[in-house]
Design an enzyme around this catalytic site. Sequence first.
Site, PDB file in Angstrom:
ATOM      1  N   ARG A   1      -7.271  -8.137   7.151  1.00 43.42           N
ATOM      2  CA  ARG A   1      -6.409  -9.251   7.748  1.00 43.42           C
ATOM      3  C   ARG A   1      -5.064  -9.342   7.566  1.00 43.42           C
ATOM      4  O   ARG A   1      -4.608  -8.757   6.832  1.00 43.42           O
ATOM      5  CB  ARG A   1      -7.225 -10.692   7.120  1.00 43.42           C
ATOM      6  CG  ARG A   1      -7.002 -10.577   5.706  1.00 43.42           C
ATOM      7  CD  ARG A   1      -5.847 -11.445   5.493  1.00 43.42           C
ATOM      8  NE  ARG A   1      -5.458 -11.561   3.764  1.00 43.42           N
ATOM      9  CZ  ARG A   1      -4.474 -10.622   3.394  1.00 43.42           C
ATOM     10  NH1 ARG A   1      -3.704  -9.880   4.043  1.00 43.42           N
ATOM     11  NH2 ARG A   1      -4.111 -10.704   2.116  1.00 43.42           N
TER      12      ARG A   1
ATOM     13  N   ASP B   1      -9.025 -14.166   2.099  1.00 42.56           N
ATOM     14  CA  ASP B   1      -9.461 -12.666   2.395  1.00 42.56           C
ATOM     15  C   ASP B   1     -10.968 -12.694   2.954  1.00 42.56           C
ATOM     16  O   ASP B   1     -11.426 -12.034   4.164  1.00 42.56           O
ATOM     17  CB  ASP B   1      -8.949 -11.704   1.467  1.00 42.56           C
ATOM     18  CG  ASP B   1      -7.638 -11.654   1.133  1.00 42.56           C
ATOM     19  OD1 ASP B   1      -6.755 -12.529   1.764  1.00 42.56           O
ATOM     20  OD2 ASP B   1      -7.057 -10.995   0.144  1.00 42.56           O
TER      21      ASP B   1
ATOM     22  N   SER C   1      -5.772  -6.184   2.863  1.00 42.34           N
ATOM     23  CA  SER C   1      -7.064  -6.498   2.144  1.00 42.34           C
ATOM     24  C   SER C   1      -8.166  -5.562   2.723  1.00 42.34           C
ATOM     25  O   SER C   1      -9.367  -5.883   3.043  1.00 42.34           O
ATOM     26  CB  SER C   1      -7.465  -7.930   2.597  1.00 42.34           C
ATOM     27  OG  SER C   1      -8.187  -8.757   1.637  1.00 42.34           O
ATOM     28  N   SER C   2      -7.851  -4.227   2.214  1.00 36.49           N
ATOM     29  CA  SER C   2      -8.844  -3.439   2.212  1.00 36.49           C
ATOM     30  C   SER C   2     -10.134  -3.642   1.382  1.00 36.49           C
ATOM     31  O   SER C   2     -11.224  -3.267   1.474  1.00 36.49           O
ATOM     32  CB  SER C   2      -8.215  -2.107   2.163  1.00 36.49           C
ATOM     33  OG  SER C   2      -7.748  -1.889   0.840  1.00 36.49           O
TER      34      SER C   2
ATOM     35  N   GLY D   1      -4.329  -0.752  -0.382  1.00 34.75           N
ATOM     36  CA  GLY D   1      -3.410  -1.404  -1.013  1.00 34.75           C
ATOM     37  C   GLY D   1      -1.938  -1.646  -0.295  1.00 34.75           C
ATOM     38  O   GLY D   1      -0.961  -1.902  -0.994  1.00 34.75           O
TER      39      GLY D   1
ATOM     40  N   HIS E   1       1.392 -18.915  -0.097  1.00 36.45           N
ATOM     41  CA  HIS E   1       1.587 -19.871  -1.461  1.00 36.45           C
ATOM     42  C   HIS E   1       0.828 -21.019  -1.193  1.00 36.45           C
ATOM     43  O   HIS E   1       1.169 -22.003  -2.050  1.00 36.45           O
ATOM     44  CB  HIS E   1       2.844 -19.476  -2.106  1.00 36.45           C
ATOM     45  CG  HIS E   1       3.052 -18.271  -2.572  1.00 36.45           C
ATOM     46  ND1 HIS E   1       2.648 -17.620  -3.903  1.00 36.45           N
ATOM     47  CD2 HIS E   1       3.705 -17.238  -2.267  1.00 36.45           C
ATOM     48  CE1 HIS E   1       2.786 -16.484  -3.977  1.00 36.45           C
ATOM     49  NE2 HIS E   1       3.671 -16.170  -3.070  1.00 36.45           N
TER      50      HIS E   1
ATOM     51  N   ASP F   1      -2.557 -21.642  -1.039  1.00 36.90           N
ATOM     52  CA  ASP F   1      -4.044 -21.548  -1.219  1.00 36.90           C
ATOM     53  C   ASP F   1      -4.480 -22.328  -2.586  1.00 36.90           C
ATOM     54  O   ASP F   1      -5.421 -22.852  -2.553  1.00 36.90           O
ATOM     55  CB  ASP F   1      -4.855 -20.187  -0.986  1.00 36.90           C
ATOM     56  CG  ASP F   1      -3.964 -19.055  -1.679  1.00 36.90           C
ATOM     57  OD1 ASP F   1      -2.825 -19.099  -2.512  1.00 36.90           O
ATOM     58  OD2 ASP F   1      -4.559 -17.958  -2.125  1.00 36.90           O
TER      59      ASP F   1
ATOM     60  N   GLY G   1      -1.812  -4.645   1.271  1.00 31.57           N
ATOM     61  CA  GLY G   1      -1.671  -6.131   1.312  1.00 31.57           C
ATOM     62  C   GLY G   1      -2.534  -6.594   2.666  1.00 31.57           C
ATOM     63  O   GLY G   1      -2.344  -7.510   3.071  1.00 31.57           O
TER      64      GLY G   1
HETATM   65  P1  ADP Z   1      -5.692  -4.489  -0.571  1.00 31.10           P
HETATM   66  O1  ADP Z   1      -6.826  -5.123  -0.753  1.00 31.10           O
HETATM   67  O2  ADP Z   1      -4.381  -5.343  -0.282  1.00 31.10           O
HETATM   68  O3  ADP Z   1      -5.632  -3.347   0.740  1.00 31.10           O
HETATM   69  P2  ADP Z   1      -6.191  -4.027  -3.281  1.00 31.10           P
HETATM   70  O4  ADP Z   1      -5.441  -3.280  -4.260  1.00 31.10           O
HETATM   71  O5  ADP Z   1      -6.862  -5.351  -3.412  1.00 31.10           O
HETATM   72  O6  ADP Z   1      -5.270  -3.810  -1.886  1.00 31.10           O
HETATM   73  O7  ADP Z   1      -7.545  -3.182  -2.979  1.00 31.10           O
HETATM   74  C1  ADP Z   1      -7.277  -1.600  -2.710  1.00 31.10           C
HETATM   75  C2  ADP Z   1      -8.298  -0.854  -3.404  1.00 31.10           C
HETATM   76  O8  ADP Z   1      -9.715  -0.892  -2.634  1.00 31.10           O
HETATM   77  C3  ADP Z   1      -8.015   0.694  -3.466  1.00 31.10           C
HETATM   78  O9  ADP Z   1      -7.361   0.780  -4.642  1.00 31.10           O
HETATM   79  C4  ADP Z   1      -9.447   1.143  -3.485  1.00 31.10           C
HETATM   80  O10 ADP Z   1     -10.323   0.956  -4.934  1.00 31.10           O
HETATM   81  C5  ADP Z   1     -10.370   0.188  -2.513  1.00 31.10           C
HETATM   82  N1  ADP Z   1     -10.775   0.631  -1.433  1.00 31.10           N
HETATM   83  C6  ADP Z   1     -10.307   0.326  -0.356  1.00 31.10           C
HETATM   84  N2  ADP Z   1     -10.644   0.773   0.858  1.00 31.10           N
HETATM   85  C7  ADP Z   1     -11.220   1.785   0.443  1.00 31.10           C
HETATM   86  C8  ADP Z   1     -11.690   3.142   0.910  1.00 31.10           C
HETATM   87  N3  ADP Z   1     -11.901   3.253   2.361  1.00 31.10           N
HETATM   88  N4  ADP Z   1     -12.501   4.118   0.154  1.00 31.10           N
HETATM   89  C9  ADP Z   1     -12.196   3.975  -1.082  1.00 31.10           C
HETATM   90  N5  ADP Z   1     -11.974   2.786  -1.741  1.00 31.10           N
HETATM   91  C10 ADP Z   1     -11.190   1.699  -1.094  1.00 31.10           C
HETATM   92 MG    MG Z   2      -7.158  -6.778  -2.093  1.00 30.17          MG
END
Ligand code: ADP
Ligand code: MG
Length: 389
Positions: free
Chosen positions: A31, A176, A130-131, A126, A38, A40, A128
């Site tokens: 997203r 998120d 929201s992976s 990582g 700021h 939320d 931002g």
């Molecule tokens: P963001 O949510 O902003 O991308 P975060 O630090 O909250 O950053 O989340 C990133 C973490 O999510 C990565 O360090 C990893 O541990 C995990 N992650 C996300 N996508 C994957 C993926 N495709 N495979 C493995 N880990 C993942």
């Molecule tokens: Mg995150």
Amino acid sequence: MKLQELASKLESDFKLHFQRPPQWIAAAPGRVNVIGEHTDYNDGFVLPMAIERYAVMAACPGASNGEIRVFDTHFKETAIINISGPVTRGEPKWSNYLRGVIAGLQRRGLSIPALDVAMVSTVPLGGGLSSSAALEVCTATLLEAVTGLSLDPVDKALIAQAAEHEFAGVPCGIMDQFISAMGREGHLLLLDCRSRRTELVPMNDPSVELLVINTNVKHELGSGEYARRRAECEEAARLLGVSSLRDATADNLEHARSRLSPVVFSRARHVISEIERTLHAASAFRESNWITAGQLMYASHDSLRDDYAVSCKELDLVVEIALEIGLTGGVYGCRMTGGGFGGCCVALVRTGSVEDISKRIAEQYQARADRSATLFSSRPAAGAAILKR
Ligand code: ADP
Ligand code: MG
């Protein structure tokens, strides 16, 4: 890559890896927050959208009893999650996002079968975007497909949020996971962080889209300053005699000026004005009033830079370049998005000009910041979905 292509690619990778076809496939998007920064933790409003970047998971009944085996195509490693008892934290690190969701469903009395899972994600890690929420919500959605259970989307988002709190140790808000679970194609999501009520805001006009510009910097200030901003907001609310800044108006704040330090006054002014801007922007998007929506985005950036002091020179530079390109070049508005001190900007742009705009921002940023930006554009995407059951 389109979601269907991504799912097909994962399906063939799954077959290669497990020598069987998957029975279930689920996806959940990352997203970007369009406006409402700021706000939320001040019980305010946010206006995120799901992006056309997804975590996708494929699964079939597991070959080994009492285990969920997850092959991650990104790190090319397998996590083995023991499900014969309550699921705990464990290795590898990334598996905790899945473990947390599985544990949350177990706590609700759901019995989870052994599974073989493969996953892929096009949400930058990582960055931002929201992976992490995409992984959590994807896990919950996959398990809905597997068990036949249909979770209420609010419940699903809250289970995912709890996983992030308890298993990843990140005390995030609800945005998120809500947008990843509840996004709808062609819509933004107006979320009231107090009541948790949501409202889909149509943004169907194909002539505009959102451009995400990652500055590729992350300044160390982040977490300490974040805690300090929260404390300053609490102090402002206390001095204004309200339970949170959501309940204060610009007039209340003006009348209390002498009782607040200049810094706390500025912080409160950002939050109070940003909540108003977010509601105003939701109306502007609803009415396809891109000029107003864009101006509100610029105003949000000014407020975050000057009153909230969470921007940085790279984010400011991107907004400056966007302003230089201007309306004639197809940019309606631009602002930093996310917590600040680095990360991404988001711009509202004319679809036909996306390539030109991206090129100009990339070139100018490289020349003036002496580093490269990463850019991509997206229309508001769909939220989590089961693609195969
Ligand atoms: P963001 O949510 O902003 O991308 P975060 O630090 O909250 O950053 O989340 C990133 C973490 O999510 C990565 O360090 C990893 O541990 C995990 N992650 C996300 N996508 C994957 C993926 N495709 N495979 C493995 N880990 C993942
Ligand atoms: Mg995150």
